[in-house]
Design an enzyme around this catalytic site. Sequence first.
Site: not given
Length: 143
Positions: A44, A60, A64, A80, A109
């Site tokens: 994200g 995203e 990613e 948050d 990873e």
Amino acid sequence: MSHGHEPPPNPPLSVVAVIRRDGRVLLGCRSPEVVRPGLWSLPGGFVEVDEHPEDALAREVAEETGLSITSATLRSADLDRSDPDKTVVVLTYDVEADGEAVAGDDFLEVGWFGSGALPELAFAADLGRTQSSGTSQPGPGGS
């Protein structure tokens, strides 16, 4: 709103993808270039100006993990407050995606993890987000 007063600044908006396969959830180990390096998080990131949240989610996830989203369902919208200097609005989506997951932008990873074998998470709220849909326990602890 009365005239002559500036509206309050809007908090940043971010999106998070919960991608599951075979009862496991996809997480990425964060690179040294991002906050909380070496810890694991859901894919994200921040929504760009004039970008639709679902477009940001697709961007995203692709950046990613190399995956292509086939469906995304909004699960929750949370605040948050893990950074004392800013509050972020976090949209969490349950996502189905095609392809083979590979580490990309922001991740060293990626891996698939069962709920009983999660690595150390970068954001406390990700623990609740990794639970089955409808049982998420997000809160002010992080994204």
